[in-house]
Design an enzyme around this catalytic site. Structure first.
Site, PDB file in Angstrom:
ATOM      1  N   LYS A   1      51.585   4.697  64.684  1.00  0.00           N
ATOM      2  CA  LYS A   1      50.842   3.319  63.700  1.00  0.00           C
ATOM      3  C   LYS A   1      51.972   1.951  64.022  1.00  0.00           C
ATOM      4  O   LYS A   1      51.541   1.088  64.082  1.00  0.00           O
ATOM      5  CB  LYS A   1      51.425   3.292  62.295  1.00  0.00           C
ATOM      6  CG  LYS A   1      52.648   4.018  61.579  1.00  0.00           C
ATOM      7  CD  LYS A   1      51.865   4.333  60.005  1.00  0.00           C
ATOM      8  CE  LYS A   1      53.973   5.033  60.241  1.00  0.00           C
ATOM      9  NZ  LYS A   1      54.432   5.977  60.112  1.00  0.00           N
TER      10      LYS A   1
ATOM     11  N   LYS B   1      50.386  -0.514  58.805  1.00  0.00           N
ATOM     12  CA  LYS B   1      48.602  -0.014  58.844  1.00  0.00           C
ATOM     13  C   LYS B   1      47.043  -1.106  58.279  1.00  0.00           C
ATOM     14  O   LYS B   1      46.438  -0.676  58.904  1.00  0.00           O
ATOM     15  CB  LYS B   1      48.647   1.383  57.460  1.00  0.00           C
ATOM     16  CG  LYS B   1      49.180   2.638  58.106  1.00  0.00           C
ATOM     17  CD  LYS B   1      49.751   3.394  56.981  1.00  0.00           C
ATOM     18  CE  LYS B   1      50.442   4.426  58.032  1.00  0.00           C
ATOM     19  NZ  LYS B   1      51.089   5.374  56.084  1.00  0.00           N
TER      20      LYS B   1
ATOM     21  N   GLU C   1      62.445   9.447  53.842  1.00  0.00           N
ATOM     22  CA  GLU C   1      63.395   9.366  55.240  1.00  0.00           C
ATOM     23  C   GLU C   1      64.587   8.575  54.068  1.00  0.00           C
ATOM     24  O   GLU C   1      64.680   8.280  53.457  1.00  0.00           O
ATOM     25  CB  GLU C   1      63.308   8.514  56.102  1.00  0.00           C
ATOM     26  CG  GLU C   1      61.754   8.564  56.924  1.00  0.00           C
ATOM     27  CD  GLU C   1      61.882  10.438  57.626  1.00  0.00           C
ATOM     28  OE1 GLU C   1      63.043  10.429  58.412  1.00  0.00           O
ATOM     29  OE2 GLU C   1      61.105  10.222  57.555  1.00  0.00           O
TER      30      GLU C   1
ATOM     31  N   GLU D   1      42.923   7.325  65.726  1.00  0.00           N
ATOM     32  CA  GLU D   1      42.889   7.617  64.314  1.00  0.00           C
ATOM     33  C   GLU D   1      43.895   8.286  63.559  1.00  0.00           C
ATOM     34  O   GLU D   1      43.813   7.816  62.208  1.00  0.00           O
ATOM     35  CB  GLU D   1      41.502   8.833  64.457  1.00  0.00           C
ATOM     36  CG  GLU D   1      41.333   9.194  62.179  1.00  0.00           C
ATOM     37  CD  GLU D   1      40.353   8.264  62.109  1.00  0.00           C
ATOM     38  OE1 GLU D   1      41.051   7.644  60.803  1.00  0.00           O
ATOM     39  OE2 GLU D   1      39.407   7.783  62.645  1.00  0.00           O
TER      40      GLU D   1
ATOM     41  N   GLY E   1      61.482  15.735  50.957  1.00  0.00           N
ATOM     42  CA  GLY E   1      61.325  15.367  52.731  1.00  0.00           C
ATOM     43  C   GLY E   1      60.352  14.014  52.563  1.00  0.00           C
ATOM     44  O   GLY E   1      59.582  14.099  54.010  1.00  0.00           O
TER      45      GLY E   1
ATOM     46  N   GLY F   1      46.820   9.338  57.645  1.00  0.00           N
ATOM     47  CA  GLY F   1      47.224  11.071  57.741  1.00  0.00           C
ATOM     48  C   GLY F   1      44.949  11.413  58.234  1.00  0.00           C
ATOM     49  O   GLY F   1      45.153  11.820  59.308  1.00  0.00           O
TER      50      GLY F   1
END
Length: 428
Positions: free
Chosen positions: A105, A205, A190, A129, A187, A134
């Site tokens: 992205k 995005k 970050e 895509e 997780g 996702g």
């Protein structure tokens, strides 16, 4: 039967998912495409690292040139991330006649228009895509399903990390700092969460979605982005009392031939479908002139959901190869970019003010709104034992951004207003 030879750049979470799907769904993919899809080479940082995936170690390489400059590679699948280095590699692949599928992205938000132009020039496909939301097929919907419509508005939750944080704050009454630590431990966030929590990931995005939906080159710099670092559990609690959930929304709107794109925390009416999108899930709401309202919902990240989008793009490339139409089906931004001015951007707003608790304060505050032609839907005073000052919540009717900014400047200059605690857009 023709064999399509794949060079995979990256074998992390998504790359591993791609290999797994290609292995597990081999027969179905062959029947769909009429070709055998075979991984010929995989770019990794460490060829000796143990991996829990069925992959011949002889396919591994540390040299990108073994993929982008190789004669025995037909399609490059890029899932390693990065921008400038990756851009150069993808350019080389396209110029050498290789098709590209990417989940990047950051790359597409910054250089998408340039890469699409190179792909078209060399008769190649570049599909992406997986770069937004996702496993949700939102990009294919914008380029294909909505090709006969004119999109007026798109908004939604496009960052799973911030949605997880805000969901936890809403459901458990936890603080932003505590939930961020939990998201990092799980997780979802970050070690340096800046890109997510400051709204930069969502802004990238939204730039991609706006470019495709409005057919004009919207860049990252055109997106007015604000993150969730200033959101408090008090903001969320007040919103819930009034029938709202707080979400980080990307909003892209078209008024005539001009557009506006933003990312911001917003109060979403609990009756609106987006209010019930929780955890790491994403949802994008699209309004077209002909079709009306539609919503796309699903997992916004993860190995297999994202890999599903990558492999779907790969299938599209292979089908194009069999039909001889590579590079001819790419969506292009053919309209001149025109950005809306603040006086053409409209919305409702939620404000939380800390003010002096004395007679006449409310009259002064409402006068500032009236002077800028901003009408009020409701004005509430909520007791808060932890705050000795009065707390006033104001929700406006639809007003333009220019008038709202003028009101905020006037409120900031008032002695009776101690603090403008929060300002959020209201949706639904």
């Amino acid at each position: 039967m023709e064999t399509i030879r794949i060079g995979l750049m990256g074998l992390g979470t998504v790359g591993t998912g791609v290999v797994r799907i290609l292995n597990d769904h081999r027969d179905d993919l062959t029947r769909q495409t009429g070709s055998t899809i075979e991984i010929r080479r995989v770019l990794v940082q460490n060829t000796e690292k143990p991996r829990d995936i069925a992959l011949d170690s002889s396919l591994l390489t540390r040299e990108a040139e073994d993929i982008v400059a190789a004669d025995d590679i037909d399609v490059v699948v890029e899932v390693m991330g990065g921008v400038e280095l990756t851009k150069g590699l993808i350019e080389r692949a396209l110029r050498s006649g290789k098709h590209v599928v990417t989940a990047n992205k950051d790359l597409m938000a910054l250089h998408g228009a340039e890469l699409v132009a190179i792909a078209r020039e060399h008769g190649c496909d570049i599909y992406y895509e997986a770069s937004v939301a996702g496993g949700i097929p939102i990009i294919r919907a914008l380029t294909e399903s909505f090709s006969s419509d004119r999109i007026k508005r798109m908004f939604g939750i496009v960052n799973g990390t911030t949605n997880f944080i805000l969901t936890k704050m809403s459901q458990e009454g936890a603080s932003y700092e505590d939930v961020l630590k939990e998201a990092q431990a799980l997780g979802y966030a970050e070690a340096d969460p800046t890109s997510d929590v400051e709204g930069l990931d969502a802004a990238r995005k939204m730039a991609i979605l706006a470019t495709l939906g409005f057919r004009m080159n919207v860049s990252l710099a055109d997106v007015d982005a604000k993150g969730i670092t200033g959101v408090t559990k008090e903001d969320i609690q007040y919103g819930k009392r009034l029938g709202y959930e707080l979400k980080l929304l990307g909003v892209a709107e078209r008024d005539g031939e001009s557009v506006s794109v933003s990312v911001q925390p917003a109060m979403v009416r609990t009756s609106h479908p987006l209010a019930s999108v929780n955890g790491v899930f994403n949802a994008v709401y699209v309004y077209g002139e002909a079709v009306g309202e539609t919503m796309f919902y699903g997992p916004g990240a993860g190995s297999l959901p994202t890999a599903t989008s990558v492999v779907a793009d790969l299938v599209a490339v292979v089908k194009n190869m069999r039909m001889g139409v590579n590079g001819k089906t790419l969506s292009t931004a053919y309209k001149e970019k025109k950005l809306q001015s603040d006086d053409r951007i409209f919305g409702k707003f939620f404000l939380l003010l800390h003010v002096e608790d004395k007679a006449g304060v409310l009259a002064q505050i409402t006068q500032a709104f009236a002077a800028n032609e901003v009408s009020l839907e409701s004005v509430l005073q909520q007791p808060n034992q932890e705050n000795p000052k009065a707390e006033i919540i104001i929700i406006t009717h639809d007003t333009n951004m220019s008038g709202m900014k003028n009101v905020i400047r006037e409120l900031e200059s008032m002695d009776v207003v101690n603090k403008i605690k929060s300002v959020y857009r209201v949706v639904g």
